[in-house]
Scaffold this active site. Structure first.
Site, PDB file in Angstrom:
ATOM      1  N   LYS A 224       0.828  -1.202   0.000  1.00 17.59           N
ATOM      2  CA  LYS A 224       0.000   0.000   0.000  1.00 17.59           C
ATOM      3  C   LYS A 224       0.864   1.254   0.000  1.00 17.59           C
ATOM      4  O   LYS A 224       0.687   2.161  -0.818  1.00 17.59           O
ATOM      5  CB  LYS A 224      -0.927   0.020   1.215  1.00 17.59           C
TER       6      LYS A 224
ATOM      7  N   ASP B 122      -5.891   0.727   0.595  1.00 19.96           N
ATOM      8  CA  ASP B 122      -5.964   0.793   2.048  1.00 19.96           C
ATOM      9  C   ASP B 122      -7.328   0.273   2.487  1.00 19.96           C
ATOM     10  O   ASP B 122      -8.069  -0.327   1.702  1.00 19.96           O
ATOM     11  CB  ASP B 122      -5.721   2.224   2.533  1.00 19.96           C
TER      12      ASP B 122
END
Length: 217
Positions: free
Chosen positions: A126, A144
């Site tokens: 991420k 996320d």
């Protein structure tokens, strides 16, 4: 949500992004397209609200302006600067190790590839993908909790983890939409499609959303 409707949804979210005044925009302002700042801000934002991270980053960058500053700062002072981000003591240690790694392995520069970023201490997919987009303008999808939750809420996909979500999105989402997909869904998730009590009554894309239809039954 039907895949053929996704482009329409993205265009609507792009249209409304500026109206939302979402916390993510305050955090992005602290990054300024600088690889070092983008990496630090994104690392600190994990498990922390964006508004909190933005305030901490503003204070931090008044004291720490470079990798050398990060190497030289005392760990106790760094911890105090990072408070109250989540796990601030661990993150202070990660940042010190990260600065040393950048100096020794990358000639003091933040790597601009996924492979290079993933070698850094504390950096997962991420964080790496968001840095690629925000610091280097390279197409990537940062997944996320907001992106993972909303895509599943839309019934666009059916995945158990953010990693699975990223894999599916890279297969179904045209690359032209990759770079702003994270910021659009994060802003949308922070202000409209919230984890608890989503504001379906004011949602601009409710006609495309399976979740709205299920709630109405």
């Amino acid at each position: 949500m039907k895949l053929e409707d996704l482009k329409k949804v993205i265009e609507i979210l792009r249209r409304d992004y500026g109206k939302l005044n979402a916390p993510i925009e305050r955090l992005k302002a602290q990054k300024r397209g600088d690889p070092f700042r983008a990496l630090v801000c994104t690392l600190l934002s994990t498990r922390t609200r964006d508004e909190t991270t933005a305030e901490v980053c503003k204070r931090l960058f008044e004291r720490v302006k470079s990798i050398e500053d990060l190497l030289e700062i005392d760990i106790n002072e760094l911890e105090s600067l990072l408070y109250p981000v989540g796990f601030y003591k661990n993150k202070a240690r990660y940042l010190k190790e990260l600065a040393l790694q950048l100096k020794e392995e990358f000639d003091g520069k933040v790597p601009d590839t996924l492979e290079g970023l993933l070698r850094l201490r504390g950096v997962g997919r991420k964080v790496a993908n968001i840095v690629l987009v925000e610091a280097f303008g390279k197409p990537a999808i940062g997944v996320d909790t907001h992106v993972h939750r909303i895509c599943n809420r839309w019934k666009l996909l059916n995945t158990k983890t953010p990693e699975q979500t990223e894999k599916v999105l890279t297969q179904i989402l045209p690359k032209e939409y990759w770079m702003d997909f994270n910021k659009l869904l994060v802003a949308f998730g922070q202000t409209v499609c919230k984890p608890v009590k989503p504001r379906c009554d004011v949602c601009p894309i409710r006609e495309f959303c399976e979740f709205v239809k299920i709630r109405a039954l």
